[in-house]
Design a protein around this motif. Sequence first.
Motif, PDB file in Angstrom:
ATOM      1  N   GLY A   1       0.801  -1.273   0.018  1.00 33.08           N
ATOM      2  CA  GLY A   1       0.094  -0.078   0.053  1.00 33.08           C
ATOM      3  C   GLY A   1       1.192   1.194   0.189  1.00 33.08           C
ATOM      4  O   GLY A   1       1.985   1.111  -0.070  1.00 33.08           O
TER       5      GLY A   1
ATOM      6  N   LYS B   1      -3.981   3.616   1.762  1.00 37.01           N
ATOM      7  CA  LYS B   1      -4.714   2.566   1.224  1.00 37.01           C
ATOM      8  C   LYS B   1      -3.782   1.380   1.030  1.00 37.01           C
ATOM      9  O   LYS B   1      -2.434   1.523   0.887  1.00 37.01           O
ATOM     10  CB  LYS B   1      -4.978   3.428  -0.334  1.00 37.01           C
TER      11      LYS B   1
ATOM     12  N   ARG C   1      -3.725  -2.960  -0.031  1.00 37.38           N
ATOM     13  CA  ARG C   1      -3.957  -4.029  -1.102  1.00 37.38           C
ATOM     14  C   ARG C   1      -3.717  -5.451  -0.279  1.00 37.38           C
ATOM     15  O   ARG C   1      -2.410  -5.337  -0.053  1.00 37.38           O
ATOM     16  CB  ARG C   1      -4.062  -3.980  -2.422  1.00 37.38           C
TER      17      ARG C   1
ATOM     18  N   SER D   1      -8.862  -4.606  -1.687  1.00 37.49           N
ATOM     19  CA  SER D   1      -8.337  -3.489  -1.400  1.00 37.49           C
ATOM     20  C   SER D   1      -9.301  -2.600  -1.171  1.00 37.49           C
ATOM     21  O   SER D   1     -10.528  -2.651  -1.198  1.00 37.49           O
ATOM     22  CB  SER D   1      -7.154  -2.986  -2.489  1.00 37.49           C
TER      23      SER D   1
ATOM     24  N   TYR E   1      -8.576   0.821  -2.567  1.00 37.09           N
ATOM     25  CA  TYR E   1      -8.116   1.733  -3.316  1.00 37.09           C
ATOM     26  C   TYR E   1      -9.041   2.332  -4.029  1.00 37.09           C
ATOM     27  O   TYR E   1      -8.898   3.463  -4.369  1.00 37.09           O
ATOM     28  CB  TYR E   1      -7.201   1.048  -4.484  1.00 37.09           C
ATOM     29  N   TYR E   2     -10.261   1.900  -4.398  1.00 39.92           N
ATOM     30  CA  TYR E   2     -11.341   2.407  -5.149  1.00 39.92           C
ATOM     31  C   TYR E   2     -12.643   2.629  -4.391  1.00 39.92           C
ATOM     32  O   TYR E   2     -13.699   2.967  -4.842  1.00 39.92           O
ATOM     33  CB  TYR E   2     -11.357   1.700  -6.533  1.00 39.92           C
TER      34      TYR E   2
ATOM     35  N   ASP F   1      -5.921  -4.021 -10.321  1.00 35.74           N
ATOM     36  CA  ASP F   1      -6.352  -2.867 -11.005  1.00 35.74           C
ATOM     37  C   ASP F   1      -7.180  -2.918 -12.236  1.00 35.74           C
ATOM     38  O   ASP F   1      -8.032  -2.197 -12.628  1.00 35.74           O
ATOM     39  CB  ASP F   1      -5.431  -1.716 -11.124  1.00 35.74           C
TER      40      ASP F   1
ATOM     41  N   ASN G   1      -1.439   3.632  -8.876  1.00 37.22           N
ATOM     42  CA  ASN G   1      -1.320   3.281  -7.389  1.00 37.22           C
ATOM     43  C   ASN G   1      -0.154   2.881  -6.870  1.00 37.22           C
ATOM     44  O   ASN G   1       0.331   2.862  -5.918  1.00 37.22           O
ATOM     45  CB  ASN G   1      -2.432   2.311  -7.251  1.00 37.22           C
TER      46      ASN G   1
END
Length: 266
Positions: free
Chosen positions: A45, A52, A54, A76, A78-79, A131, A250
Motif C-alpha cells: 500500500g 490505502k 491491498r 483492497s 483503493y477504489y 487494477d 497506485n
Amino acid sequence: MKRIILAICLMAMACPLFAQELYVNTEPASNMATSSLGIRVENQGYFSPTYKNRSTIEAMYGVSRHLMVHGSVYMSDYYSNNQHFEGGSVYAKYRFLSIDTVQRHFRGAFFAKLSSINNPIVNREITLEGDNSGAQGGVVFTQLLHKLALSGSASYLRAFNNSGNYEVPVDRVRDAVAYTLSGGYLLLPRNYRDYKQVNLNLYCELLGKTNPGHGESYLDVAPALQLIFNSACRVDFSYRTPIYNDMQRNTKNMYLIRLEYNFFNL
C-alpha cells in the motif's frame, strides 16, 4: 558410488544458493520443484494522500520441471472507502532453457498472465494485480553466479474492460510494455552447514513500464530484504519509489510485506 556421493554433495551445496533469485517484486526464470505448493499472503500500500492498502492471497504449484502455475485473489480499499473483493488472476511460466553447472546456471522462460478485476478504471498504468482486467505475455532470463543472481524480463500488456461494466475510458491506454532488471545477493549464511540455517538475501530491483504512443512512462527502484527459515518459510520486505515518473498510478511509493510457506514433495 563415489560419483553418486559427490553429486549429492554438490546438490546440497548448490540448491540453497538459489535462494537469492527468489525476487520480491519479480519472478525468476527458474521454477518451483515438481509437486511443490507455495502459499503467499501479501499486503502492499501507500500512505499519501491517504493510507490505502491491498491484500493478496496467492497459491503456486510446480506442475513439472518446466511448468509452474499461480492463482491469486485481491482485496483492497483503493477504489472505495472499505476493503472489498476485487477479482483474481492466473499465471503460468514455462522454462525453455536451462544451462546448469556447479553454483551457476542460466535459465530462460516464457510467462503469461490473465486477470479479471471488478474496479473502476482510474489510473494510466495497466496492472493485472487488482487494477485491470487484461492479459500479459513475456520472457525472462536469470543468471546465477554463486551468491549473486541477476534477472531481466520484458513483457507486453493488453487491458480489457473491467467486469461490473467498467469500460476502459477513451482517454486511457489499452497497451503497455513492462521491463524489469533484478539483482539478488545471498548475505547470510556465509557458509552452509544445513538447510535449517536462516538465509538473509538483499535485493535491488528496477521496475519500468511505458505506454507506447502516449509518452508516459516510469522507472522505479525497489530495494528489498528477505529472510528464509528452514528452506520453507519466507518473509519479504520491500519499498519501491520512482527514479522518474510521469504516469498516474497506485504503485508509486509503495511498501510490500509478504509471508510465504512452501510444501515440498506433495
